[in-house]
Design a protein around this motif. Sequence first.
Motif, PDB file in Angstrom:
ATOM      1  N   ASP A   1       0.825  -1.213   0.000  1.00  0.00           N
ATOM      2  CA  ASP A   1       0.000   0.000   0.000  1.00  0.00           C
ATOM      3  C   ASP A   1       0.859   1.263   0.000  1.00  0.00           C
ATOM      4  N   TYR A   2       2.090   1.151  -0.441  1.00  0.00           N
ATOM      5  CA  TYR A   2       3.026   2.284  -0.456  1.00  0.00           C
ATOM      6  C   TYR A   2       2.876   3.019  -1.781  1.00  0.00           C
ATOM      7  N   HIS A   3       2.353   4.230  -1.734  1.00  0.00           N
ATOM      8  CA  HIS A   3       1.981   4.928  -2.966  1.00  0.00           C
ATOM      9  C   HIS A   3       3.174   5.260  -3.856  1.00  0.00           C
ATOM     10  N   LEU A   4       4.378   5.349  -3.275  1.00  0.00           N
ATOM     11  CA  LEU A   4       5.532   5.716  -4.088  1.00  0.00           C
ATOM     12  C   LEU A   4       5.972   4.587  -5.022  1.00  0.00           C
ATOM     13  N   LEU A   5       5.600   3.345  -4.740  1.00  0.00           N
ATOM     14  CA  LEU A   5       5.961   2.251  -5.645  1.00  0.00           C
ATOM     15  C   LEU A   5       5.265   2.426  -6.995  1.00  0.00           C
TER      16      LEU A   5
ATOM     17  N   SER B   1       3.973   5.137  -8.096  1.00  0.00           N
ATOM     18  CA  SER B   1       4.378   6.443  -8.593  1.00  0.00           C
ATOM     19  C   SER B   1       5.700   6.347  -9.352  1.00  0.00           C
ATOM     20  N   VAL B   2       6.685   5.655  -8.760  1.00  0.00           N
ATOM     21  CA  VAL B   2       7.973   5.472  -9.438  1.00  0.00           C
ATOM     22  C   VAL B   2       7.792   4.646 -10.706  1.00  0.00           C
ATOM     23  N   ARG B   3       7.004   3.604 -10.636  1.00  0.00           N
ATOM     24  CA  ARG B   3       6.785   2.764 -11.826  1.00  0.00           C
ATOM     25  C   ARG B   3       6.099   3.562 -12.927  1.00  0.00           C
ATOM     26  N   GLY B   4       5.143   4.422 -12.536  1.00  0.00           N
ATOM     27  CA  GLY B   4       4.480   5.267 -13.525  1.00  0.00           C
ATOM     28  C   GLY B   4       5.450   6.200 -14.215  1.00  0.00           C
ATOM     29  N   ASP B   5       6.384   6.743 -13.439  1.00  0.00           N
ATOM     30  CA  ASP B   5       7.375   7.649 -14.024  1.00  0.00           C
ATOM     31  C   ASP B   5       8.268   6.912 -15.014  1.00  0.00           C
ATOM     32  N   LEU B   6       8.687   5.708 -14.660  1.00  0.00           N
ATOM     33  CA  LEU B   6       9.540   4.928 -15.561  1.00  0.00           C
ATOM     34  C   LEU B   6       8.785   4.569 -16.848  1.00  0.00           C
ATOM     35  N   LEU B   7       7.536   4.133 -16.707  1.00  0.00           N
ATOM     36  CA  LEU B   7       6.734   3.774 -17.884  1.00  0.00           C
ATOM     37  C   LEU B   7       6.496   4.997 -18.769  1.00  0.00           C
TER      38      LEU B   7
ATOM     39  N   GLU C   1      -2.296   4.330 -15.487  1.00  0.00           N
ATOM     40  CA  GLU C   1      -2.867   3.407 -14.512  1.00  0.00           C
ATOM     41  C   GLU C   1      -2.063   3.419 -13.210  1.00  0.00           C
ATOM     42  N   GLU C   2      -0.729   3.476 -13.338  1.00  0.00           N
ATOM     43  CA  GLU C   2       0.120   3.492 -12.144  1.00  0.00           C
ATOM     44  C   GLU C   2      -0.041   4.783 -11.351  1.00  0.00           C
ATOM     45  N   PHE C   3      -0.095   5.922 -12.038  1.00  0.00           N
ATOM     46  CA  PHE C   3      -0.283   7.196 -11.337  1.00  0.00           C
ATOM     47  C   PHE C   3      -1.647   7.255 -10.656  1.00  0.00           C
ATOM     48  N   THR C   4      -2.665   6.691 -11.306  1.00  0.00           N
ATOM     49  CA  THR C   4      -4.000   6.657 -10.700  1.00  0.00           C
ATOM     50  C   THR C   4      -3.992   5.805  -9.433  1.00  0.00           C
ATOM     51  N   ARG C   5      -3.323   4.662  -9.514  1.00  0.00           N
ATOM     52  CA  ARG C   5      -3.218   3.797  -8.329  1.00  0.00           C
ATOM     53  C   ARG C   5      -2.454   4.493  -7.222  1.00  0.00           C
ATOM     54  N   ALA C   6      -1.386   5.171  -7.577  1.00  0.00           N
ATOM     55  CA  ALA C   6      -0.597   5.893  -6.570  1.00  0.00           C
ATOM     56  C   ALA C   6      -1.442   6.967  -5.899  1.00  0.00           C
ATOM     57  N   ALA C   7      -2.244   7.674  -6.685  1.00  0.00           N
ATOM     58  CA  ALA C   7      -3.107   8.717  -6.121  1.00  0.00           C
ATOM     59  C   ALA C   7      -4.119   8.118  -5.153  1.00  0.00           C
ATOM     60  N   ASP C   8      -4.661   6.963  -5.485  1.00  0.00           N
ATOM     61  CA  ASP C   8      -5.632   6.311  -4.602  1.00  0.00           C
ATOM     62  C   ASP C   8      -5.005   5.894  -3.271  1.00  0.00           C
ATOM     63  N   LEU C   9      -3.708   5.596  -3.295  1.00  0.00           N
ATOM     64  CA  LEU C   9      -3.025   5.153  -2.076  1.00  0.00           C
ATOM     65  C   LEU C   9      -2.484   6.306  -1.251  1.00  0.00           C
ATOM     66  N   ALA C  10      -2.270   7.462  -1.870  1.00  0.00           N
ATOM     67  CA  ALA C  10      -1.644   8.592  -1.174  1.00  0.00           C
ATOM     68  C   ALA C  10      -2.548   9.108  -0.063  1.00  0.00           C
TER      69      ALA C  10
ATOM     70  N   ASN D   1      -1.754  11.998   1.726  1.00  0.00           N
ATOM     71  CA  ASN D   1      -1.672  13.455   1.765  1.00  0.00           C
ATOM     72  C   ASN D   1      -2.456  14.053   0.606  1.00  0.00           C
ATOM     73  N   ALA D   2      -3.316  15.030   0.895  1.00  0.00           N
ATOM     74  CA  ALA D   2      -4.194  15.598  -0.120  1.00  0.00           C
ATOM     75  C   ALA D   2      -3.413  16.269  -1.246  1.00  0.00           C
ATOM     76  N   ARG D   3      -2.367  17.008  -0.902  1.00  0.00           N
ATOM     77  CA  ARG D   3      -1.582  17.700  -1.920  1.00  0.00           C
ATOM     78  C   ARG D   3      -0.891  16.707  -2.850  1.00  0.00           C
ATOM     79  N   GLU D   4      -0.331  15.670  -2.283  1.00  0.00           N
ATOM     80  CA  GLU D   4       0.353  14.671  -3.094  1.00  0.00           C
ATOM     81  C   GLU D   4      -0.637  13.913  -3.965  1.00  0.00           C
ATOM     82  N   ARG D   5      -1.811  13.645  -3.426  1.00  0.00           N
ATOM     83  CA  ARG D   5      -2.843  12.952  -4.188  1.00  0.00           C
ATOM     84  C   ARG D   5      -3.253  13.766  -5.411  1.00  0.00           C
ATOM     85  N   GLU D   6      -3.419  15.076  -5.212  1.00  0.00           N
ATOM     86  CA  GLU D   6      -3.779  15.949  -6.338  1.00  0.00           C
ATOM     87  C   GLU D   6      -2.698  15.950  -7.403  1.00  0.00           C
TER      88      GLU D   6
END
Length: 421
Positions: A371-375, A377-383, A394-403, A405-410
């Motif tokens: 449930d670590y949102h940065l995983l 997030s990093v994969r989305g950046d690489l892709l 899809e990866e960024f959307t999943r990361a946002a759902d796990l984040a 912090n409101a600012r980071e989620r946005e």
Amino acid sequence: MTPQPTAGPDGAVETVFRMEFPRVVAAVARIVRDVGIAEELAQDALVAALERWPRDGVPDNPGAWLTATARHRAVDLVRRRETYARKLAEIGRDQATTTAPPEEPADPDDIDDDLLRLVFTACHPVLSAEARTALTLRLLGGLTTAEIARAFLVPETTVAQRLVRAKRTLARKNVAFEVPYGPDRDARLGSVLDVIYLIFNEGYAATAGDDWLRPALCEDALRVARVLSGLMPKEPEVHGLTALLEFQASRTAARTGPDGEPVLLADQNRSRWNRMLIARGATALARADAVASGPPGPYVLQAAIAACHAHAYRYEETDWHRIAALYGLFAARTPSPVVELNRAVAVSMARGPEAALPLVDALSTEPALRDYHLLPSVRGDLLSRLGRTKEAREEFTRAADLAGNAREREMLRRRAEGMEG
């Protein structure tokens, strides 16, 4: 469960309580010598503020008001205890003799700092490593159980149980509210450094809430780290931690935009980095190297990584090959899925995203990162850098759902929406 602060006039009660909670607890704990009772008295002061401030107005110095209110209650409690003890002594005359507590040794390293005493008390070896960190984050950082749970990547109920058991253990073992001396101090240093680091990180990138930064936590963690550097000048890891926090704190002004939104490292205006803090970090790192007698520890290695970023005046000048090598040493010294994830990021910058993606994919089955949102997030950046935009979205959307912090989620949702294809 400890009640959480609620909003008062103009949000003053909640804001002040979160900022002043550690100082209130520390000041009271020195009187009552029990961190659990000190926390309860701090909460009593909060209740008094909720009752009086809406009616009488916010005091000119609300932090001092909370501390004074809690201290008055602490003094009353001690007086009631003493009165009760005297009555018992009168009943049992053979036990009427009282002995004054021994004075603390006149040690030249002694530091009259209640916050530091609070850290060492919460990090006492009678507690497990997890309990030490959770308790200090609660008492020194004023964090909620939910925020601590996110920092630990564990369920909230687990943290709540740790906090309750930790306070009971400290009371049952009659742990002194003090900065320890001699070998005991050295033995407890590692957990103290870990706690300070976690507190700083919570302020540097808040795990929950509406704000990306909580500067007061960073300031408290950095202040205690500097105090420890003076207290233990021959400990390289103390200087390493201080250097790391100085380097990290130097970026604070550039890490958020005009509306408080996070600004990624690559996009930061480096002219806003605090060069005085960078210089302090370089000095602390040099001290760590000067007193080291063996291979560098985890905080010295992290400080060396932070120094690579701090000394690059432009993002393009960053020495990613050195950073990747340092992360390799760090991973060997302190194996961790999070360290491996950071190493993968450095490898992607040094050798390209295609070299790093297998490293990230290998971490997908790690339970601690589930449930670590940065995983994602990093994969989305690489892709994204590989042109695989649909998968990146899809990866960024999943990361946002796990984040949390409101600012980071946005920010993550905007990155998902910005992917084409």
